[in-house]
Design a protein around this motif. Structure first.
Motif, PDB file in Angstrom:
ATOM      1  N   ASP A  14       0.892  -1.101   0.097  1.00  0.00           N
ATOM      2  CA  ASP A  14      -0.051   0.011   0.134  1.00  0.00           C
ATOM      3  C   ASP A  14       0.740   1.410   0.157  1.00  0.00           C
ATOM      4  N   GLY A  15       2.320   1.074  -0.176  1.00  0.00           N
ATOM      5  CA  GLY A  15       3.055   2.266  -0.442  1.00  0.00           C
ATOM      6  C   GLY A  15       2.981   2.899  -1.640  1.00  0.00           C
ATOM      7  N   SER A  16       4.045   3.340  -2.305  1.00  0.00           N
ATOM      8  CA  SER A  16       4.257   3.982  -3.400  1.00  0.00           C
ATOM      9  C   SER A  16       3.795   3.067  -4.648  1.00  0.00           C
ATOM     10  N   LYS A  17       3.036   3.892  -5.683  1.00  0.00           N
ATOM     11  CA  LYS A  17       2.289   3.133  -6.351  1.00  0.00           C
ATOM     12  C   LYS A  17       2.993   3.361  -7.918  1.00  0.00           C
ATOM     13  N   SER A  18       3.935   3.936  -7.877  1.00  0.00           N
ATOM     14  CA  SER A  18       4.691   4.074  -9.326  1.00  0.00           C
ATOM     15  C   SER A  18       6.334   4.430  -8.871  1.00  0.00           C
ATOM     16  N   VAL A  19       7.242   4.104 -10.069  1.00  0.00           N
ATOM     17  CA  VAL A  19       8.544   4.548 -10.096  1.00  0.00           C
ATOM     18  C   VAL A  19       8.698   6.171  -9.734  1.00  0.00           C
ATOM     19  N   GLU A  20       7.819   6.751 -10.367  1.00  0.00           N
ATOM     20  CA  GLU A  20       7.798   8.311 -10.251  1.00  0.00           C
ATOM     21  C   GLU A  20       7.561   8.416  -8.649  1.00  0.00           C
ATOM     22  N   HIS A 192       4.397   6.171   3.137  1.00  0.00           N
ATOM     23  CA  HIS A 192       3.935   5.449   2.010  1.00  0.00           C
ATOM     24  C   HIS A 192       3.702   6.122   0.974  1.00  0.00           C
ATOM     25  N   ASN A 193       3.589   7.300   0.866  1.00  0.00           N
ATOM     26  CA  ASN A 193       3.340   8.024  -0.558  1.00  0.00           C
ATOM     27  C   ASN A 193       3.601   9.615  -0.507  1.00  0.00           C
ATOM     28  N   SER A 194       3.217  10.143  -1.518  1.00  0.00           N
ATOM     29  CA  SER A 194       3.643  11.411  -1.612  1.00  0.00           C
ATOM     30  C   SER A 194       2.755  12.543  -1.234  1.00  0.00           C
ATOM     31  N   GLN A 195       1.608  11.941  -0.758  1.00  0.00           N
ATOM     32  CA  GLN A 195       0.386  12.717  -0.447  1.00  0.00           C
ATOM     33  C   GLN A 195       0.177  12.864   1.341  1.00  0.00           C
ATOM     34  N   THR A 196      -0.371  11.615   1.592  1.00  0.00           N
ATOM     35  CA  THR A 196      -0.655  11.686   3.058  1.00  0.00           C
ATOM     36  C   THR A 196       0.252  11.229   3.885  1.00  0.00           C
ATOM     37  N   ARG A 197       1.321  10.207   3.536  1.00  0.00           N
ATOM     38  CA  ARG A 197       2.215   9.801   4.499  1.00  0.00           C
ATOM     39  C   ARG A 197       3.606   9.908   3.771  1.00  0.00           C
ATOM     40  N   LYS A 198       3.987  11.132   3.816  1.00  0.00           N
ATOM     41  CA  LYS A 198       5.401  11.306   3.250  1.00  0.00           C
ATOM     42  C   LYS A 198       6.619  11.395   4.437  1.00  0.00           C
ATOM     43  N   PRO A 199       7.804  11.225   3.764  1.00  0.00           N
ATOM     44  CA  PRO A 199       8.880  11.167   4.994  1.00  0.00           C
ATOM     45  C   PRO A 199       8.761  12.376   5.625  1.00  0.00           C
ATOM     46  N   ASN A 200       9.006  12.514   7.004  1.00  0.00           N
ATOM     47  CA  ASN A 200       8.349  13.390   7.838  1.00  0.00           C
ATOM     48  C   ASN A 200       9.468  13.948   8.984  1.00  0.00           C
ATOM     49  N   TRP A 201      10.750  13.686   8.505  1.00  0.00           N
ATOM     50  CA  TRP A 201      12.030  14.234   9.462  1.00  0.00           C
ATOM     51  C   TRP A 201      11.936  15.594   9.828  1.00  0.00           C
ATOM     52  N   ASP A 202      11.142  16.314   8.963  1.00  0.00           N
ATOM     53  CA  ASP A 202      11.197  17.866   9.551  1.00  0.00           C
ATOM     54  C   ASP A 202      10.166  18.073  10.877  1.00  0.00           C
ATOM     55  N   LEU A 203       9.485  16.906  11.127  1.00  0.00           N
ATOM     56  CA  LEU A 203       8.670  16.965  12.159  1.00  0.00           C
ATOM     57  C   LEU A 203       9.458  16.496  13.417  1.00  0.00           C
ATOM     58  N   LEU A 204      10.549  15.889  13.250  1.00  0.00           N
ATOM     59  CA  LEU A 204      11.467  15.667  14.592  1.00  0.00           C
ATOM     60  C   LEU A 204      11.953  16.645  15.232  1.00  0.00           C
TER      61      LEU A 204
END
Ligand code: FE2
Length: 234
Positions: A14-20, A192-204
């Motif tokens: 249920d993570g990334s859906k495409s190479v892009e 998981h994805n570029s919309q709702t569950r992005k990398p969030n190190w910014d929030l650490l």
């Protein structure tokens, strides 16, 4: 920084859906200062055998690696293995550890664990030279007995938590306390994805970043077997 838990490989779960989308996620990891990313798609025993999963993972990685190239970001293939009854009897499970390491990222059920489940975690940790790392431990804590974590730690089980544990004001205090006291060994974004569950190190929080550099978190990767992958990030 090492992102120990991601769903960046395209088309695996249920993570990334495409190479892009995967490329976008990796670029975002780099932008946020990450040095190494573990690619850990879900492994569900009822959907794939370990061998089938590895075939799919290889195909997915091949598609991504044909396009992705980065000099400094180190990438390793792994899995987030969902616990199932009988897991200790399946020898092929050992092939799901993070490549070049003994780490097996294990996702447990969100109910109170039975003695059998706890016994299986410990047994798995003793088998095939595996080192169990429990995935996003903050998700289980509320329903387990408080003394369980000490017991697991005493048996050498390692713990991974998500960055969101530190960014949520309700759990931040507990997260910081655990990090400062050696209750967490790895962090991950579980992106998981570029919309709702992005990398969030910014929030650490900065305080957590400071602890990361002094507490030995992530430095367990020093124990990696070198398999040709460069390891200058440790
Ligand atoms: Fe995950």
């Amino acid at each position: 920084m090492i992102d120990f838990h991601t769903h960046i490989l395209p088309g695996m779960d249920d993570g990334s859906k495409s190479v892009e989308e995967s490329i976008w996620l990796l670029q975002e990891e780099v932008r946020q200062g990450v040095d190494a990313v573990m690619l850990t798609p879900h492994f569900y025993a009822e959907e794939n055998s370990p061998v089938d999963f590895l075939r799919r993972r290889y195909a997915s990685w091949k598609r991504l690696s044909e396009v992705w190239c980065h000099e400094y970001l180190s990438i390793r293939l792994g899995a987030e293995v969902q616990y199932f009854e009988g897991i200790c009897a399946i020898e092929d499970i050992r092939h799901l550890r993070i490549v070049g390491t003994n780490f097996l990222l294990l996702e447990m059920p969100f109910c109170r664990w039975t003695d059998r489940m706890i016994g299986d975690i410990l047994e798995l940790n003793d088998q095939w030279q595996l080192q169990v790392v429990l995935a996003h431990i903050e998700r289980y804590m509320a329903v387990q007995t408080p003394d369980l974590w000490e017991k697991l730690r005493a048996y050498g089980i390692l713990m991974q938590s998500n960055v969101s544990f530190f960014s949520n004001w309700k759990t931040k205090g507990k997260a910081m306390h655990m990090l400062a006291n050696g209750g967490i060994q790895f962090l991950g974004t579980d992106c998981h994805n570029s919309q709702t569950r992005k990398p969030n190190w910014d929030l650490l929080p900065d305080r957590a970043k400071g602890l990361l550099s002094t507490s030995g978190v992530n430095t367990h990767l020093r124990r990696l077997d070198t398999d040709g992958v460069h390891l200058e990030f440790v």
